[in-house]
Design a protein around this motif. Structure first.
Motif, PDB file in Angstrom:
ATOM      1  N   LYS A  76       0.835  -1.130   0.135  1.00  0.00           N
ATOM      2  CA  LYS A  76      -0.052   0.022   0.230  1.00  0.00           C
ATOM      3  C   LYS A  76       0.586   1.284   0.157  1.00  0.00           C
ATOM      4  O   LYS A  76       0.266   2.411   0.035  1.00  0.00           O
ATOM      5  CB  LYS A  76      -0.580  -0.175   0.935  1.00  0.00           C
ATOM      6  CG  LYS A  76      -2.203  -1.487   1.453  1.00  0.00           C
ATOM      7  CD  LYS A  76      -2.349  -1.658   2.828  1.00  0.00           C
ATOM      8  CE  LYS A  76      -3.629  -2.024   2.022  1.00  0.00           C
ATOM      9  NZ  LYS A  76      -4.371  -1.756   4.462  1.00  0.00           N
ATOM     10  N   SER A  96      -9.201   5.363   7.319  1.00  0.00           N
ATOM     11  CA  SER A  96      -9.574   5.021   5.856  1.00  0.00           C
ATOM     12  C   SER A  96      -8.895   6.774   4.741  1.00  0.00           C
ATOM     13  O   SER A  96      -9.851   6.925   4.180  1.00  0.00           O
ATOM     14  CB  SER A  96     -10.873   4.633   5.863  1.00  0.00           C
ATOM     15  OG  SER A  96     -11.745   5.147   6.778  1.00  0.00           O
ATOM     16  N   ASN A  97      -9.322   7.148   6.493  1.00  0.00           N
ATOM     17  CA  ASN A  97      -8.874   8.791   5.649  1.00  0.00           C
ATOM     18  C   ASN A  97      -7.497   9.028   5.022  1.00  0.00           C
ATOM     19  O   ASN A  97      -6.406   9.313   5.593  1.00  0.00           O
ATOM     20  CB  ASN A  97      -9.774   9.770   7.000  1.00  0.00           C
ATOM     21  CG  ASN A  97      -9.369  11.009   6.386  1.00  0.00           C
ATOM     22  OD1 ASN A  97      -8.085  12.263   6.376  1.00  0.00           O
ATOM     23  ND2 ASN A  97     -10.417  11.958   5.923  1.00  0.00           N
ATOM     24  N   ALA A  98      -7.541   9.185   3.857  1.00  0.00           N
ATOM     25  CA  ALA A  98      -6.521   9.704   3.842  1.00  0.00           C
ATOM     26  C   ALA A  98      -5.409  11.134   3.819  1.00  0.00           C
ATOM     27  O   ALA A  98      -4.292  11.213   3.531  1.00  0.00           O
ATOM     28  CB  ALA A  98      -7.034  10.369   1.428  1.00  0.00           C
ATOM     29  N   ILE A 139      -7.709  16.154   0.127  1.00  0.00           N
ATOM     30  CA  ILE A 139      -7.347  14.947  -0.766  1.00  0.00           C
ATOM     31  C   ILE A 139      -8.508  14.549  -0.346  1.00  0.00           C
ATOM     32  O   ILE A 139      -8.846  14.005   0.602  1.00  0.00           O
ATOM     33  CB  ILE A 139      -5.597  14.359   0.018  1.00  0.00           C
ATOM     34  CG1 ILE A 139      -5.744  14.245   0.799  1.00  0.00           C
ATOM     35  CG2 ILE A 139      -4.876  15.581  -0.768  1.00  0.00           C
ATOM     36  CD1 ILE A 139      -4.550  13.822   1.027  1.00  0.00           C
ATOM     37  N   LYS A 140      -8.890  13.434  -1.676  1.00  0.00           N
ATOM     38  CA  LYS A 140      -9.477  12.464  -1.451  1.00  0.00           C
ATOM     39  C   LYS A 140      -8.191  11.337  -1.860  1.00  0.00           C
ATOM     40  O   LYS A 140      -8.988   9.478  -1.019  1.00  0.00           O
ATOM     41  CB  LYS A 140     -10.356  12.243  -2.499  1.00  0.00           C
ATOM     42  CG  LYS A 140     -11.377  13.492  -2.584  1.00  0.00           C
ATOM     43  CD  LYS A 140     -11.771  13.524  -1.024  1.00  0.00           C
ATOM     44  CE  LYS A 140     -12.968  14.536  -1.278  1.00  0.00           C
ATOM     45  NZ  LYS A 140     -13.863  15.248  -0.029  1.00  0.00           N
ATOM     46  N   GLU A 141      -7.179  10.792  -2.212  1.00  0.00           N
ATOM     47  CA  GLU A 141      -6.812   9.428  -1.894  1.00  0.00           C
ATOM     48  C   GLU A 141      -5.195  10.634  -2.039  1.00  0.00           C
ATOM     49  O   GLU A 141      -4.727  11.261  -2.323  1.00  0.00           O
ATOM     50  CB  GLU A 141      -6.348   9.877  -3.690  1.00  0.00           C
ATOM     51  CG  GLU A 141      -7.515   9.275  -4.346  1.00  0.00           C
ATOM     52  CD  GLU A 141      -7.519   8.463  -5.163  1.00  0.00           C
ATOM     53  OE1 GLU A 141      -6.557   8.144  -6.053  1.00  0.00           O
ATOM     54  OE2 GLU A 141      -8.466   8.376  -6.476  1.00  0.00           O
ATOM     55  N   PHE A 142      -4.532   9.439  -1.033  1.00  0.00           N
ATOM     56  CA  PHE A 142      -2.971   9.807  -0.694  1.00  0.00           C
ATOM     57  C   PHE A 142      -1.842   9.062  -1.998  1.00  0.00           C
ATOM     58  O   PHE A 142      -1.725   8.156  -2.046  1.00  0.00           O
ATOM     59  CB  PHE A 142      -2.652   8.724   0.311  1.00  0.00           C
ATOM     60  CG  PHE A 142      -1.227   9.202   0.878  1.00  0.00           C
ATOM     61  CD1 PHE A 142      -0.713  10.489   0.393  1.00  0.00           C
ATOM     62  CD2 PHE A 142      -0.848   7.920   1.810  1.00  0.00           C
ATOM     63  CE1 PHE A 142       0.227  10.369   2.074  1.00  0.00           C
ATOM     64  CE2 PHE A 142       0.406   8.207   2.452  1.00  0.00           C
ATOM     65  CZ  PHE A 142       0.878   9.304   2.160  1.00  0.00           C
ATOM     66  N   THR A 143      -1.661  10.117  -2.843  1.00  0.00           N
ATOM     67  CA  THR A 143      -1.925   9.977  -4.184  1.00  0.00           C
ATOM     68  C   THR A 143       0.152  10.239  -4.017  1.00  0.00           C
ATOM     69  O   THR A 143       0.596  10.493  -2.609  1.00  0.00           O
ATOM     70  CB  THR A 143      -1.702  11.316  -5.106  1.00  0.00           C
ATOM     71  OG1 THR A 143      -1.117  12.431  -4.254  1.00  0.00           O
ATOM     72  CG2 THR A 143      -3.042  11.554  -5.528  1.00  0.00           C
TER      73      THR A 143
END
Length: 303
Positions: free
Chosen positions: A70, A168-170, A234-238
């Motif tokens: 991950k 679960s939060n980015a 942010i919605k995703e951990f890019t």
């Protein structure tokens, strides 16, 4: 001591040759002097690293961080023995004065709360509630103002709906990642100075091999929060967020009146703390702030 933070992001082979780290990727071959590398973050599970390179990096006290599938930090290298590790050093650590430990922890908590207020002020957010908690701080933080302040601080910074423990939060994932980078930098300096990371001044969990690092890193956490405020939605951990968090070690800050990059400030601060605990420093000061006047010229490499 190295000055580059190197991030490996793609399928590659990392090896050692003639004082160089050699990186083979689909794009070709690149080489970086081992002595230049401060930290190596292997941000992929598709990389192969030779034991010869790991050994040479260890000799230079370079921290190597590995991630899981991950891309979350899962382990890091830690040398068996520091070049500064002597029996008398370990005996000193076992016998650190209890009063000094309590005073240092009080100063650490005070510096953390003050830095949290600095972050809120930078973004024009209210600090009244945090200031009230700060004024109630006692020796050794007997009333646990650190935890109480943290809850109020995160609500002010990221909104009333933000909960720090939501895995679960980015944003939480990014915070955890940034803090893990800080912890690695602190642990690196602790071991370089010949001390053991598992013997803390406040944290004492038998399941935490980094109790001392967990103690000493606290005043620096708000710098991660400061950087992530601009990415709070942010919605995703890019990967770009991850690169930025590793690069945060190059943030220009002020430590006790001197301008320096964050990575160097951590080294100086940890050294000062250990000298204070050993009884070799009469007074311990911790004043931190972001430096807006000096451009950022430190180098991070993405491969």
């Amino acid at each position: 001591m190295g000055w580059r933070n190197v991030i490996i992001t793609q399928h590659s082979k990392l090896s050692y040759s003639s004082n160089m780290m050699v990186v083979h990727t689909k794009d070709g071959v690149s080489q970086i002097p081992v002595s230049d590398i401060n930290m190596l973050v292997v941000l992929t599970t598709q990389a192969v690293i030779t034991s010869a390179l790991i050994a040479e990096l260890a000799k230079k006290q370079t921290k190597v961080i590995f991630v899981d599938e991950k891309q979350e930090p899962i382990c890091e290298t830690e040398n068996y023995y520091s070049t500064n590790c002597h029996p008398e050093k370990l005996i000193k650590q076992f016998n650190w004065d209890e009063d000094r430990k309590q005073i240092l922890w009080t100063k650490i908590v005070a510096a953390k709360i003050q830095n949290q207020m600095n972050v809120l002020r930078i973004y024009g957010l209210p600090t009244d509630e945090i200031e009230k908690e700060f004024l109630e701080l006692e020796l050794n933080d007997a009333s646990n103002r650190e935890a109480t302040t943290a809850r109020k601080y995160f609500t002010e910074l990221f909104g009333k709906d933000f909960k720090r423990r939501e895995g679960s939060n980015a944003l939480n994932a990014a915070l955890n990642y940034g803090y893990s980078i800080l912890l690695s930098a602190v642990n690196r300096k602790i071991t370089m100075d010949g001390n053991r990371t598992y013997m803390g001044v406040h944290h004492s969990s038998e399941h935490n091999p980094f109790n001392l690092g967990s103690d000493l890193m606290e005043p620096f956490r708000p710098f991660v929060d400061y950087w992530l405020y601009d990415h709070k939605n942010i919605k995703e951990f890019t990967p770009d967020i991850k690169y930025g968090l590793v690069g945060l070690l190059s943030l220009r800050i002020i430590y006790n009146g001197d301008r320096m990059i964050l990575g160097n400030a951590i080294n100086q601060y940890v050294h000062d703390c250990l000298r204070y605990l050993d009884g070799n420093l009469f007074e311990m000061d911790i004043e931190l702030g972001v430096d807006y006047e000096v451009p950022n010229d430190a180098i991070d490499d993405n491969v």
